[in-house]
Write an enzyme that holds these catalytic residues in place. Structure first.
Site, PDB file in Angstrom:
ATOM      1  N   ILE A   1       8.254   1.893  -7.508  1.00  0.00           N
ATOM      2  CA  ILE A   1       8.503   1.029  -8.660  1.00  0.00           C
ATOM      3  C   ILE A   1       8.301   1.751  -9.980  1.00  0.00           C
ATOM      4  CG2 ILE A   1       7.485  -0.930  -9.930  1.00  0.00           C
ATOM      5  CD1 ILE A   1       7.290  -2.427  -7.339  1.00  0.00           C
ATOM      6  N   ALA A   2       7.314   2.640 -10.045  1.00  0.00           N
ATOM      7  CA  ALA A   2       6.983   3.245 -11.337  1.00  0.00           C
ATOM      8  C   ALA A   2       6.558   4.703 -11.193  1.00  0.00           C
ATOM      9  CB  ALA A   2       5.870   2.444 -12.007  1.00  0.00           C
ATOM     10  N   GLN A   3       6.546   5.391 -12.338  1.00  0.00           N
ATOM     11  CA  GLN A   3       6.086   6.770 -12.413  1.00  0.00           C
ATOM     12  C   GLN A   3       5.008   6.835 -13.490  1.00  0.00           C
ATOM     13  OE1 GLN A   3       8.894   9.880 -11.447  1.00  0.00           O
ATOM     14  NE2 GLN A   3       8.548  10.812 -13.449  1.00  0.00           N
ATOM     15  N   VAL A   4       3.984   7.666 -13.269  1.00  0.00           N
ATOM     16  CA  VAL A   4       2.839   7.727 -14.176  1.00  0.00           C
ATOM     17  C   VAL A   4       2.768   9.090 -14.856  1.00  0.00           C
ATOM     18  CG1 VAL A   4       0.329   7.522 -14.360  1.00  0.00           C
ATOM     19  CG2 VAL A   4       1.577   6.082 -12.749  1.00  0.00           C
TER      20      VAL A   4
ATOM     21  N   ASP B   1      -5.331  -3.656  -3.057  1.00  0.00           N
ATOM     22  CA  ASP B   1      -4.678  -2.394  -2.708  1.00  0.00           C
ATOM     23  C   ASP B   1      -5.591  -1.212  -3.021  1.00  0.00           C
ATOM     24  OD1 ASP B   1      -2.434  -1.056  -1.662  1.00  0.00           O
ATOM     25  OD2 ASP B   1      -1.609  -0.653  -3.644  1.00  0.00           O
TER      26      ASP B   1
ATOM     27  N   LYS C   1       2.363   4.121 -17.368  1.00  0.00           N
ATOM     28  CA  LYS C   1       3.014   3.687 -16.139  1.00  0.00           C
ATOM     29  C   LYS C   1       4.381   3.136 -16.530  1.00  0.00           C
ATOM     30  CE  LYS C   1       2.229   0.776 -12.041  1.00  0.00           C
ATOM     31  NZ  LYS C   1       1.275  -0.159 -11.374  1.00  0.00           N
TER      32      LYS C   1
ATOM     33  N   ALA D   1       1.893  10.853 -10.862  1.00  0.00           N
ATOM     34  CA  ALA D   1       2.233  10.203  -9.593  1.00  0.00           C
ATOM     35  C   ALA D   1       3.595   9.549  -9.733  1.00  0.00           C
ATOM     36  CB  ALA D   1       1.184   9.160  -9.226  1.00  0.00           C
ATOM     37  N   SER D   2       4.265   9.383  -8.580  1.00  0.00           N
ATOM     38  CA  SER D   2       5.569   8.725  -8.571  1.00  0.00           C
ATOM     39  C   SER D   2       5.676   7.850  -7.333  1.00  0.00           C
ATOM     40  CB  SER D   2       6.695   9.769  -8.570  1.00  0.00           C
ATOM     41  OG  SER D   2       7.959   9.143  -8.611  1.00  0.00           O
TER      42      SER D   2
END
Length: 441
Positions: free
Chosen positions: A125-128, A279, A142, A121-122
């Site tokens: 704030i961050a990419q996994v 969330d 992350k 996932a992207s």
């Protein structure tokens, strides 16, 4: 040491100036659209924010979840402000991993058996990324994106000026007090860039699960020695997103029971955990192959005093049975006002009855003869919550700081239930406990 610091300072200054230039360019193009006759409305602002990226996407989400502050047309426009972005190259991800995790002569190859270069996932704030340790443990990484903190600090610094421009372009967006709003945005957004803090949120939730004996829900385990402010390493959970009832049935007998377990866990966390997950959208809930429910991504959490939560639930339950006097009473209990005696409870109840009656009449006219539509039903609840907040504000009520996060999560659950358990009522179903301790069997 001074010589080593100078290049970093120059790089930081360049990044700040470059970000200001990008912001000015996008804002200028939007201003040109207005000059050419385009209406300066909520839709235009949403499109502009999406072009500006990271900080402004987060601000858009903040607008969507804070009906107590922003005009309803903007709250509605930003409901679909998605935090999914184009992935960045693995080369950059690898550089951050080396900077954060390599120490005492260890290399990434010494730490990980392999790292999948294709991201899971992207977001802004961050990419996994998926990875595997040498002992065979599957983990997810992350990793914070380039200069996120600098971008956010710069954006928030110029936001005062941008907001003043918006007030001129869009009078309906004029705020009563800009400083507290920006402070609130800064606190929430910068907290998301600190993965040490997120790791603690996960540990708090796991402690809560242990305290309540809950074995139906799980959160990823944090790998402490591989977690820093910019990298969060967690055990990997395998399962499916809880949006497809048919797919879920391969791992459970009844999706409605899974929904009840999810609600019970979350409601109990409001009372018994240091914070609540704020969330839990479709991407952050997972049904594992062993039937347990995975809570993911604890970057956004809220805190609510138990008495505020009880009042909120009382208000919701009163809404379900059209008890407007009860709604008014609970709203006053929940409202953070020092002048309760000055609130006219009977008039508030009358205004609530009139407002909800109007919404229901409009909805019946609009949906007459149409088939059931889950999105329309969720939008109806959203509209009611917006109106409740606005009605309360007219009577001098100020809701708790994290009431907006709570409201947003209730809307998420409403959407889930329309799909997974359309016959379930979260406020009256016997399987759901709103304010009592939850102990899973």
């Amino acid at each position: 040491m001074a010589q080593a610091t100078r290049p970093n300072l120059l790089k930081h200054s360049f990044n700040v100036l470059n970000r200001v230039r990008q912001t000015a360019s996008v804002a200028g193009l939007s201003a040109l659209r207005v000059a050419k006759g385009e209406r300066p409305d909520a839709r235009l602002l949403k499109e502009t924010f999406e072009q500006l990226g990271t900080t402004y996407i987060k601000i858009g989400q903040f607008i969507a979840s804070t009906p107590s502050i922003f005009p309803r047309e903007y709250v509605i426009a930003f409901q679909d402000c998605l935090d999914q972005t184009t992935p960045i190259s693995y080369r950059y991800i690898e550089r951050v991993l080396k900077q954060e995790l390599e120490k005492e002569g260890q290399t990434l190859a010494d730490i990980f058996a392999d790292i999948d270069e294709k991201p899971l996932a992207s977001a802004s704030i961050a990419q996994v990324h998926a990875a595997r340790l040498h002992d065979g443990t599957e983990v997810v990484l992350k990793v914070q994106k380039p200069d996120v903190e600098t971008i956010m600090q710069t954006d928030l610094g110029v936001l005062h000026g941008v907001t003043k421009l918006m007030e001129v372009m869009m009078p309906s967006m004029k705020f009563a007090s800009i400083a507290p709003i920006i402070d609130e945005i800064r606190l929430r957004m910068l907290a998301e860039t600190d993965f040490i803090s997120e790791a603690q949120n996960i540990r708090d939730f796991q402690q809560f699960l242990q305290l309540t004996g809950n074995q139906k829900v799980i959160a990823p385990k944090v790998i402490d020695n591989l977690t820093t402010k910019r990298v969060l390493t967690m055990s990997r959970l395998h399962g499916i997103s809880m949006v497809d009832e048919i797919a879920m049935r391969q791992y459970c007998d009844d999706p409605a029971e899974v929904m009840a377990d999810t609600l019970n866990t979350w409601f109990a966390s409001l009372m018994l955990c240091n914070s609540f997950h704020a969330d839990l959208h479709a991407g952050n809930l997972m049904l594992l192959k062993d039937g347990r429910i995975g809570f993911l991504d604890f970057g956004i959490v809220g805190k609510l005093a138990p008495e505020s939560w009880r009042a909120c639930m009382g208000m919701m339950q009163s809404l379900q049975v059209n008890d407007y006097q009860g709604m008014a009473h609970h709203m006053i209990d929940m409202g953070m006002t020092h002048e309760r005696s000055r609130v006219d409870e009977k008039q508030l109840a009358a205004d609530l009855e009139k407002m909800i009656g109007r919404i229901m009449a409009d909805d019946k006219t609009y949906t007459a003869g149409k088939p059931f539509n889950s999105k329309e039903q969720a939008d109806e609840l959203n509209q009611i919550m917006l109106e409740i907040v606005e009605t309360g504000k007219r009577h001098g009520l100020h809701f708790p700081r994290d009431f907006a996060l709570l409201t947003k999560q209730m809307l998420y659950f409403d959407r889930f239930m329309r799909t997974l358990a359309p016959d379930m009522d979260m406020f009256s179903d016997a399987r759901v406990s709103l304010v009592h301790d939850v102990k899973a069997s």
